[in-house]
Structure formats: structure tokens, C-alpha cells
Design a protein around this motif. Structure first.
Motif, PDB file in Angstrom:
ATOM      1  N   TYR A  11       0.723  -1.136   0.024  1.00  0.00           N
ATOM      2  CA  TYR A  11      -0.013  -0.017  -0.047  1.00  0.00           C
ATOM      3  C   TYR A  11       0.834   1.052   0.117  1.00  0.00           C
ATOM      4  N   ALA A  12       0.209   2.251  -0.725  1.00  0.00           N
ATOM      5  CA  ALA A  12       1.026   3.626  -0.404  1.00  0.00           C
ATOM      6  C   ALA A  12       0.867   4.065   1.227  1.00  0.00           C
ATOM      7  N   ASP A  13       1.994   4.746   1.637  1.00  0.00           N
ATOM      8  CA  ASP A  13       1.816   5.274   2.892  1.00  0.00           C
ATOM      9  C   ASP A  13       0.689   5.964   3.121  1.00  0.00           C
ATOM     10  N   SER A  14       0.151   6.508   2.446  1.00  0.00           N
ATOM     11  CA  SER A  14      -0.934   7.635   2.561  1.00  0.00           C
ATOM     12  C   SER A  14      -2.341   6.755   3.124  1.00  0.00           C
ATOM     13  N   VAL A  15      -2.471   5.189   2.697  1.00  0.00           N
ATOM     14  CA  VAL A  15      -3.574   4.858   2.906  1.00  0.00           C
ATOM     15  C   VAL A  15      -3.527   3.550   3.481  1.00  0.00           C
ATOM     16  N   LYS A  16      -2.153   3.214   4.195  1.00  0.00           N
ATOM     17  CA  LYS A  16      -2.031   2.084   4.857  1.00  0.00           C
ATOM     18  C   LYS A  16      -2.602   1.937   6.366  1.00  0.00           C
ATOM     19  N   GLY A  17      -3.074   0.931   6.503  1.00  0.00           N
ATOM     20  CA  GLY A  17      -4.093   0.986   7.761  1.00  0.00           C
ATOM     21  C   GLY A  17      -5.402   1.310   7.553  1.00  0.00           C
ATOM     22  N   ARG A  18      -5.879   1.987   6.306  1.00  0.00           N
ATOM     23  CA  ARG A  18      -7.176   2.258   6.002  1.00  0.00           C
ATOM     24  C   ARG A  18      -7.596   1.698   5.051  1.00  0.00           C
ATOM     25  N   PHE A  19      -7.035   1.539   4.105  1.00  0.00           N
ATOM     26  CA  PHE A  19      -7.746   0.703   2.684  1.00  0.00           C
ATOM     27  C   PHE A  19      -7.070  -0.733   2.711  1.00  0.00           C
ATOM     28  N   THR A  20      -8.006  -1.607   2.273  1.00  0.00           N
ATOM     29  CA  THR A  20      -7.478  -3.213   2.011  1.00  0.00           C
ATOM     30  C   THR A  20      -7.821  -3.541   0.628  1.00  0.00           C
ATOM     31  N   ILE A  21      -6.762  -3.936   0.021  1.00  0.00           N
ATOM     32  CA  ILE A  21      -6.997  -4.587  -1.476  1.00  0.00           C
ATOM     33  C   ILE A  21      -7.206  -6.171  -1.472  1.00  0.00           C
ATOM     34  N   SER A  22      -8.209  -6.568  -2.398  1.00  0.00           N
ATOM     35  CA  SER A  22      -8.375  -8.197  -2.321  1.00  0.00           C
ATOM     36  C   SER A  22      -8.785  -8.507  -3.689  1.00  0.00           C
ATOM     37  N   TYR A  23      -8.688  -9.746  -3.896  1.00  0.00           N
ATOM     38  CA  TYR A  23      -9.017 -10.277  -5.401  1.00  0.00           C
ATOM     39  C   TYR A  23     -10.044 -11.565  -5.114  1.00  0.00           C
ATOM     40  N   ASP A  24     -10.990 -11.770  -5.777  1.00  0.00           N
ATOM     41  CA  ASP A  24     -11.916 -12.605  -5.514  1.00  0.00           C
ATOM     42  C   ASP A  24     -11.619 -13.544  -7.069  1.00  0.00           C
ATOM     43  N   ASN A  25     -10.852 -14.805  -6.967  1.00  0.00           N
ATOM     44  CA  ASN A  25     -10.480 -15.484  -8.239  1.00  0.00           C
ATOM     45  C   ASN A  25     -11.622 -15.859  -8.879  1.00  0.00           C
ATOM     46  N   ALA A  26     -12.664 -16.401  -8.043  1.00  0.00           N
ATOM     47  CA  ALA A  26     -13.915 -16.984  -8.818  1.00  0.00           C
ATOM     48  C   ALA A  26     -14.986 -15.793  -9.722  1.00  0.00           C
ATOM     49  N   LYS A  27     -14.583 -14.920  -9.044  1.00  0.00           N
ATOM     50  CA  LYS A  27     -15.298 -13.679  -9.905  1.00  0.00           C
ATOM     51  C   LYS A  27     -14.545 -12.866 -10.718  1.00  0.00           C
ATOM     52  N   SER A  28     -13.332 -13.161 -10.588  1.00  0.00           N
ATOM     53  CA  SER A  28     -12.413 -12.277 -11.482  1.00  0.00           C
ATOM     54  C   SER A  28     -12.583 -10.663 -11.112  1.00  0.00           C
ATOM     55  N   THR A  29     -12.803 -10.508  -9.802  1.00  0.00           N
ATOM     56  CA  THR A  29     -12.962  -9.180  -9.260  1.00  0.00           C
ATOM     57  C   THR A  29     -12.025  -8.583  -8.328  1.00  0.00           C
ATOM     58  N   LEU A  30     -11.523  -7.557  -8.363  1.00  0.00           N
ATOM     59  CA  LEU A  30     -10.649  -6.650  -7.735  1.00  0.00           C
ATOM     60  C   LEU A  30     -11.347  -5.894  -6.894  1.00  0.00           C
ATOM     61  N   TYR A  31     -11.128  -5.920  -5.522  1.00  0.00           N
ATOM     62  CA  TYR A  31     -11.882  -4.905  -4.613  1.00  0.00           C
ATOM     63  C   TYR A  31     -11.003  -3.836  -3.834  1.00  0.00           C
ATOM     64  N   LEU A  32     -11.408  -2.894  -3.474  1.00  0.00           N
ATOM     65  CA  LEU A  32     -10.551  -1.740  -2.607  1.00  0.00           C
ATOM     66  C   LEU A  32     -11.566  -1.427  -1.488  1.00  0.00           C
ATOM     67  N   GLN A  33     -11.251  -1.936  -0.371  1.00  0.00           N
ATOM     68  CA  GLN A  33     -12.352  -1.514   0.950  1.00  0.00           C
ATOM     69  C   GLN A  33     -11.663  -0.298   1.379  1.00  0.00           C
ATOM     70  N   MET A  34     -12.285   0.831   1.282  1.00  0.00           N
ATOM     71  CA  MET A  34     -11.990   1.988   1.885  1.00  0.00           C
ATOM     72  C   MET A  34     -12.340   2.323   3.268  1.00  0.00           C
ATOM     73  N   SER A  35     -11.770   2.508   4.336  1.00  0.00           N
ATOM     74  CA  SER A  35     -12.305   2.889   5.721  1.00  0.00           C
ATOM     75  C   SER A  35     -11.714   4.184   6.126  1.00  0.00           C
ATOM     76  N   SER A  36     -12.100   4.913   7.177  1.00  0.00           N
ATOM     77  CA  SER A  36     -11.772   6.029   7.791  1.00  0.00           C
ATOM     78  C   SER A  36     -11.246   7.027   6.540  1.00  0.00           C
ATOM     79  N   VAL A  37     -12.015   7.135   5.823  1.00  0.00           N
ATOM     80  CA  VAL A  37     -11.615   8.230   4.492  1.00  0.00           C
ATOM     81  C   VAL A  37     -11.542   9.374   4.925  1.00  0.00           C
TER      82      VAL A  37
END
Length: 126
Positions: free
Chosen positions: A60-86
């Protein structure tokens, strides 16, 4: 032509959460690098988070570390970005990008990603 399609952007108050999605084609490569970038008005496009699907590896970039989470669902071929404490400074157009077989060096080098989505706008208000 490879197409990535982002969704999930919108308006959110500071301190809130938002989840972005990016549907990617089902590649046949053994692995590929998937990343989120963002670009605010008048600023350069910057890397936010990336991961490599072929093995463990997330950063992660330092500016989002601890607040954003990247994940990937292989079955759905979908990338996610969960953004918290924006924060207001998270306001930008968010793009997903992918590069087959390996991550660029450095991983947030935007020119190392041949495939991009059209972007989804995130606006954070106070």
C-alpha cells in the motif's frame, strides 16, 4: 481488447467507508499484477495498492496504509478496494489496472500497466 470495469464510487463523509470493485477478464496467465491508482484534479496519478495473484504479495501507499484493503476474488475475477476511515484528501478518480505475469518495477509505475479501467469517482466531504 482487455476491459476492466470499476464500480462502487460515490460520495461519502469523512470517517466513513466505501468499497470499490473492478471486474477483470479471466486471464489464462499463471499470475498477474492488479493495482488501484487514483488521480485528484491537478495532480499526477498515484498508486494506492497492488497485489500479485500468483503468490502472496500486497503493498500500500503510505497515505492509505491501515485504512484501505485490497483483495481479489478469483472466482469472480473481481478486484476490490475496501476504503475505511476516509479523508477528504482521498477524493479522486480511482482506477484499476492490471499487468500480466509480473508486477512492474517499481510496482506503482503506471506505465508498467497495459490495461486500465475507465475510473470511478470518490468524493469525501467533511
Amino acid at each position: 481488447q482487455v476491459q476492466l470495469v470499476e464500480s462502487g464510487g460515490g460520495s461519502v463523509q469523512a470517517g466513513g467507508s466505501l468499497k470499490l470493485s473492478c471486474v477483470a477478464p479471466k486471464f489464462t496467465y499463471s499470475g498477474y499484477c492488479m493495482a488501484w491508482f487514483r488521480q485528484a484534479p491537478g495532480k499526477e496519478r498515484e498508486g494506492v495498492a497492488y497485489m500479485y495473484t500468483g503468490r502472496d504479495g500486497i503493498a500500500y501507499a503510505d497515505s492509505v496504509k491501515g485504512r484501505f484493503t485490497i483483495s481479489y476474488d478469483n472466482a469472480k475475477s473481481t478486484l476490490y478496494l475496501q476504503m475505511s476511515s476516509v479523508k477528504q484528501e482521498d477524493t479522486a478518480m480511482y482506477y484499476c489496472a492490471t499487468a500480466p505475469l509480473a508486477c512492474p518495477s517499481p510496482p506503482f509505475d503506471r506505465y508498467g500497466y497495459p490495461y486500465w479501467g475507465q475510473g470511478t469517482q470518490v468524493t469525501v466531504s467533511s
